[in-house]
Motif scaffolding. Structure first.
Motif, PDB file in Angstrom:
ATOM      1  N   THR A 147     -22.944   2.090  -5.279  1.00 53.30           N
ATOM      2  CA  THR A 147     -22.715   3.280  -4.127  1.00 53.30           C
ATOM      3  C   THR A 147     -22.101   4.639  -3.247  1.00 53.30           C
ATOM      4  N   PRO A 148     -22.467   5.431  -2.910  1.00 50.27           N
ATOM      5  CA  PRO A 148     -22.093   6.549  -1.874  1.00 50.27           C
ATOM      6  C   PRO A 148     -22.014   5.744  -0.718  1.00 50.27           C
ATOM      7  N   ALA A 149     -23.480   5.013  -0.720  1.00 54.81           N
ATOM      8  CA  ALA A 149     -23.249   4.688   1.307  1.00 54.81           C
ATOM      9  C   ALA A 149     -22.479   3.664   1.177  1.00 54.81           C
ATOM     10  N   GLN A 150     -22.275   2.644   0.515  1.00 56.43           N
ATOM     11  CA  GLN A 150     -21.592   1.081   0.131  1.00 56.43           C
ATOM     12  C   GLN A 150     -20.571   1.862  -0.156  1.00 56.43           C
ATOM     13  N   ALA A 151     -19.566   2.751  -0.476  1.00 53.33           N
ATOM     14  CA  ALA A 151     -17.939   3.212  -0.311  1.00 53.33           C
ATOM     15  C   ALA A 151     -18.282   4.298   0.787  1.00 53.33           C
ATOM     16  N   ARG A 152     -18.986   4.326   1.256  1.00 50.78           N
ATOM     17  CA  ARG A 152     -18.791   5.232   2.400  1.00 50.78           C
ATOM     18  C   ARG A 152     -18.462   4.230   4.059  1.00 50.78           C
ATOM     19  N   ASP A 153     -18.995   3.768   3.453  1.00 52.46           N
ATOM     20  CA  ASP A 153     -18.444   2.522   4.654  1.00 52.46           C
ATOM     21  C   ASP A 153     -17.348   1.713   4.432  1.00 52.46           C
ATOM     22  N   ASN A 154     -17.073   1.004   3.468  1.00 53.84           N
ATOM     23  CA  ASN A 154     -16.025   0.521   2.778  1.00 53.84           C
ATOM     24  C   ASN A 154     -14.893   0.384   1.304  1.00 53.84           C
ATOM     25  N   ALA A 155     -14.112   1.356   1.663  1.00 51.51           N
ATOM     26  CA  ALA A 155     -13.532   1.497   0.214  1.00 51.51           C
ATOM     27  C   ALA A 155     -13.723   0.174  -0.289  1.00 51.51           C
ATOM     28  N   ALA A 156     -13.102  -1.596   0.263  1.00 51.03           N
ATOM     29  CA  ALA A 156     -12.528  -2.443  -0.491  1.00 51.03           C
ATOM     30  C   ALA A 156     -13.030  -2.730  -2.081  1.00 51.03           C
ATOM     31  N   ALA A 157     -14.576  -2.031  -1.765  1.00 50.24           N
ATOM     32  CA  ALA A 157     -15.542  -2.641  -3.303  1.00 50.24           C
ATOM     33  C   ALA A 157     -14.672  -1.591  -3.939  1.00 50.24           C
ATOM     34  N   LEU A 158     -14.188  -0.446  -3.651  1.00 51.79           N
ATOM     35  CA  LEU A 158     -13.807   0.349  -5.290  1.00 51.79           C
ATOM     36  C   LEU A 158     -11.936  -0.417  -5.281  1.00 51.79           C
ATOM     37  N   PHE A 159     -11.718  -1.134  -4.886  1.00 50.70           N
ATOM     38  CA  PHE A 159     -10.141  -1.059  -4.852  1.00 50.70           C
ATOM     39  C   PHE A 159      -9.861  -2.563  -5.251  1.00 50.70           C
ATOM     40  N   GLU A 160     -10.505  -3.765  -5.671  1.00 47.43           N
ATOM     41  CA  GLU A 160     -11.070  -4.677  -5.886  1.00 47.43           C
ATOM     42  C   GLU A 160     -11.547  -4.631  -6.664  1.00 47.43           C
ATOM     43  N   MET A 161     -12.032  -3.724  -7.939  1.00 48.20           N
ATOM     44  CA  MET A 161     -11.880  -3.506  -9.364  1.00 48.20           C
ATOM     45  C   MET A 161     -11.308  -2.783 -10.210  1.00 48.20           C
ATOM     46  N   VAL A 162      -9.893  -2.642  -9.370  1.00 47.23           N
ATOM     47  CA  VAL A 162      -8.935  -2.296  -9.748  1.00 47.23           C
ATOM     48  C   VAL A 162      -7.859  -3.172 -10.030  1.00 47.23           C
ATOM     49  N   GLU A 163      -7.252  -3.200 -11.670  1.00 44.05           N
ATOM     50  CA  GLU A 163      -6.498  -4.517 -12.752  1.00 44.05           C
ATOM     51  C   GLU A 163      -5.724  -4.759 -12.252  1.00 44.05           C
ATOM     52  N   PRO A 164      -5.670  -6.363 -11.283  1.00 42.73           N
ATOM     53  CA  PRO A 164      -4.035  -6.822 -10.569  1.00 42.73           C
ATOM     54  C   PRO A 164      -3.028  -6.512 -11.222  1.00 42.73           C
ATOM     55  N   GLU A 165      -2.842  -6.071 -12.803  1.00 46.58           N
ATOM     56  CA  GLU A 165      -1.519  -5.126 -12.433  1.00 46.58           C
ATOM     57  C   GLU A 165      -0.630  -3.941 -11.984  1.00 46.58           C
ATOM     58  N   ASP A 166      -2.432  -3.224 -12.474  1.00 48.19           N
ATOM     59  CA  ASP A 166      -1.996  -1.588 -11.864  1.00 48.19           C
ATOM     60  C   ASP A 166      -1.967  -2.023 -10.187  1.00 48.19           C
ATOM     61  N   TYR A 167      -3.110  -2.381  -9.648  1.00 50.23           N
ATOM     62  CA  TYR A 167      -2.872  -2.438  -7.992  1.00 50.23           C
ATOM     63  C   TYR A 167      -2.212  -2.500  -7.318  1.00 50.23           C
ATOM     64  N   THR A 168      -0.660  -3.281  -6.932  1.00 53.49           N
ATOM     65  CA  THR A 168       0.718  -2.527  -6.450  1.00 53.49           C
ATOM     66  C   THR A 168       0.724  -1.066  -6.738  1.00 53.49           C
ATOM     67  N   ALA A 169       0.692   0.103  -7.624  1.00 54.17           N
ATOM     68  CA  ALA A 169       1.333   0.595  -7.690  1.00 54.17           C
ATOM     69  C   ALA A 169       0.476   1.954  -7.341  1.00 54.17           C
ATOM     70  N   VAL A 170      -1.223   1.661  -7.954  1.00 57.76           N
ATOM     71  CA  VAL A 170      -2.166   2.239  -7.126  1.00 57.76           C
ATOM     72  C   VAL A 170      -2.186   2.539  -5.906  1.00 57.76           C
ATOM     73  N   VAL A 171      -1.553   1.195  -4.801  1.00 56.05           N
ATOM     74  CA  VAL A 171      -1.304   1.190  -3.028  1.00 56.05           C
ATOM     75  C   VAL A 171      -0.315   2.210  -3.355  1.00 56.05           C
ATOM     76  N   ASP A 172       1.157   1.603  -3.714  1.00 61.11           N
ATOM     77  CA  ASP A 172       2.637   2.883  -3.521  1.00 61.11           C
ATOM     78  C   ASP A 172       2.084   3.970  -3.979  1.00 61.11           C
ATOM     79  N   SER A 173       1.318   4.280  -4.637  1.00 60.75           N
ATOM     80  CA  SER A 173       0.954   5.834  -4.910  1.00 60.75           C
ATOM     81  C   SER A 173       0.832   6.472  -3.267  1.00 60.75           C
TER      82      SER A 173
END
Length: 665
Positions: A220-246
């Protein structure tokens, strides 16, 4: 079938449709809900939101069909947009406008159709909301009103979509738009709009996220506003490093962030996401990105599938045993070539790509150029065509060439050319023909002497023979004659292949030739009580042929018909005059009363030495040359040979020849 007329305001109507930029867009749940509602409320198997494009009707939403579009020329909706009110067709099979429409005569077998126009905000008829059934139906006034009510909802969604596109473009161009404006528009756009903030201490949050983010990530918008971790946790592990580096790179250089990555949704399903955003550095040292995320799973998987197919085709291209060339149709420039073509011609790839097609073909290709171009223009391909190919050293070799005309993504005409080196095949054929010719000539002289001696003995030249000896001499005489016919057939085939068979064409009446052919085969039929019957209505026409060669072909067909008919059966010979492609022809038919041609043998029936039963124990004799010789002879004389056969109902072999008109062939 009546094609729908074009509205008087077609150019304005089409412009209004184009401005919506809705054509060829992915499915949208808001439209699909209304389509399902229409199908459910009106109890029909098919419901469509159909938009009438220049030459097609495209379905924005579709229930009950697995196609995305059909030609406008056969559309029902093309008629509906003309009348400005609902179009009701209760039974299309009885409606003169639609009864022979391919959508009625074939899938989806439309019988009932009801469509009400959908309009743009400016009042132009863009298409229809329609419902379809495969059985005749009627609609009540209440049903029609229900259809119109749903259509009104669709028009509102179309208007809302048009508005959303407009505001989305404004939002992407103006990075500092207020969050209030973003909130008003975000829920109307495809995908999800967001603001992502990275604080100097490393904390991350989404100050704003639209409903699209919630639909895709389940956050929800409220959850994302407080902490972005929930969205980043959904990133596929193989792609996580590329997303963070970008993100780090974009923050360091304040460059546009753009990436494709995968997420794993709570239910375990993996989907592809595409993200784009523009960074802005704030006074407290944090960086905020304004952008959007879009679910591109279907598009991405299709692209990956296409890339995989391209790789497979590339491997096939390189490993194909035949030579393959890709060339520009207009300039003749060679764009690509495979390894087999390089091997057969001796060129390196760099050398080959600098060649012109004229350097690869023997000079006689120029005489065939007009024929090849005509086939390409009419059919989009040509071949098979036998042609001499010239290699790097000036030597030529025979090849069978096929080519197909295609368009690339830019609309440029390209030519795929397939060249099969048949040098070895030609060599084997020459050896085989030479062997057959030599053996046939060597056998003919002693066989003539043997046949003559057997004839003298069987005729009593040395006195009467005992009955048992006489029977054996009769058997020997029959077999010697059959062997002589085999040698004659072999020699005829050899002459036909080498073009040495003499053909003397003359204008002559058809009937006497048919009578002679029937007469010559009566004795063979009598041996098994088979009647050879000539139809009494034979046309008294003249043909331009070599009479003896035509008799040879007819004798082959009639003797075959006798051979494959049962004892006491019947063979019918007939002729019919007709006009084909504006020219008078006569078709001679020979029908037997046998079991017909086996399905597995039909494709090879006119090949040399072909036998339906090639086993050592076959019940019918023969060389397998008669039909091959007949086809070659008739073809040389400008005719055609063919057959029709149904299992258990015999076979009819026919010869079609041009009729001699006013003394001319």
């Amino acid at each position: 079938m009546k094609e729908p007329e074009v509205p008087a305001n077609e150019s304005d109507r089409q412009a209004a449709l184009d401005q919506l930029r809705i054509l060829d867009t992915p499915p949208e749940a808001r439209f699909d809900r209304l389509t399902r509602m229409a199908a459910r409320l009106l109890d029909v198997p098919i419901a469509l939101i159909s938009l009438i494009d220049r030459d097609r009707q495209w379905f924005k939403s579709c229930v009950g069909l697995d196609v995305s579009e059909t030609p406008r020329s056969i559309s029902f909706c093309g008629h509906a947009i003309l009348i400005g009110q609902p179009l009701l067709v209760e039974d299309a099979s009885t409606d003169e406008r639609f009864r022979d429409n391919p959508l009625v005569t074939g899938a989806p077998n439309i019988r009932f159709y009801a469509g009400t126009p959908l309009h743009s905000a400016d009042g132009y008829a863009l298409g229809t909301l329609c419902v379809i059934d495969r059985i005749p139906r009627k609609l009540s006034k209440e049903d029609l009103q229900c259809l119109r009510d749903i259509a009104d909802c669709i028009e509102e969604q179309i208007s809302a979509r048009e508005l959303a596109i407009h505001y989305r473009e404004q939002e992407l161009q103006k990075q500092n738009e207020s969050l209030i404006m973003l909130k008003q528009l975000a829920d109307l756009v495809p995908g999800g709009l967001y603001q992502f903030r990275l604080f100097p201490d490393g904390r991350m949050s989404f100050p704003f996220s639209s409903k699209g983010i919630e639909r895709t990530f389940g956050v929800t918008p409220a959850q994302a506003r407080d902490n972005a971790a929930a969205l980043f946790e959904m990133v596929e592990p193989e792609d996580y490093t590329a997303v963070v580096d970008s993100i780090k790179e974009s923050s360091q250089h304040l460059s546009t962030w753009s990436i494709q990555f995968r997420i794993r949704q709570p239910e375990g399903r993996i989907r592809w996401i595409e993200g784009h955003s523009t960074p802005q550095k704030l006074s407290d040292g944090s960086i905020i990105w304004h952008g959007y995320l879009e679910d591109i799973d279907e598009k991405k998987r299709a692209l990956l599938g296409l890339e995989e197919s391209e790789q497979q085709l590339r491997r096939l291209f390189e490993l194909a045993p035949s030579g393959i060339i890709l060339a520009d149709y207009h300039t003749g420039e060679i764009i690509n070539v495979n390894a087999s073509m390089l091997k057969s011609t001796g060129y390196s790839k760099e050398e080959f790509l600098n060649l012109g097609y004229r350097q690869l073909l023997a000079p006689d290709h120029l005489s065939k150029q007009a024929e090849v171009l005509e086939q390409l223009q009419q059919r989009g391909y040509f071949g098979p065509l036998e042609q001499e190919v010239v290699d790097r050293y000036g030597n030529s070799y025979p090849a069978i060439i096929h080519a197909m005309l295609i368009l690339d993504s830019a609309g440029r005409k390209l030519l795929w050319v397939l060249l099969e080196d048949i040098s070895e095949r030609k060599k084997i054929e020459r050896m085989k023909n030479q062997f057959v010719s030599t053996v046939s000539h060597e056998l003919r002289t002693p066989l003539t002497s043997i046949t003559g001696a057997i004839g003298l003995l069987a005729g009593g030249a040395t006195g009467m023979l005992p009955q048992k000896a006489q029977d054996m001499m009769d058997i020997a005489q029959r077999n010697a004659k059959q062997l002589a016919r085999l040698i004659d057939d072999l020699l005829d085939i050899e002459k036909l292949v080498t073009g040495k068979l003499n053909i003397s064409m003359h204008r002559q009446p058809l009937l006497p030739l048919l009578e002679q052919a029937v007469s010559e085969n009566q004795a063979y039929g009598i041996q098994r009580a088979i009647t050879v019957h000539l139809a009494p209505d034979t046309p008294k026409t003249e043909i331009f042929v070599d009479g003896q060669r035509l008799l040879q072909g007819l004798n082959n067909l009639i003797s075959n018909a006798i051979k494959f008919s049962p004892d006491k059966g019947r063979v019918d010979v007939s002729a019919q005059q007709q006009i084909l492609e504006g020219s008078p022809t006569v078709t001679i038919s020979v029908k037997d009363s046998g079991e017909g041609v086996p399905e597995a043998f039909r494709s090879s029936i006119f090949q040399r030495f072909a036998q339906a039963d090639s086993s050592d124990t076959r019940s019918q004799g023969g060389t397998g040359l008669g039909l091959a010789i007949t086809r070659e002879l008739i073809t040389i004389m400008g005719g055609e040979v063919g057959f029709e056969s149904l299992p258990g109902q015999g076979a009819t072999f026919w010869i079609r020849l041009p009729v001699s008109v006013n003394g001319k062939p």
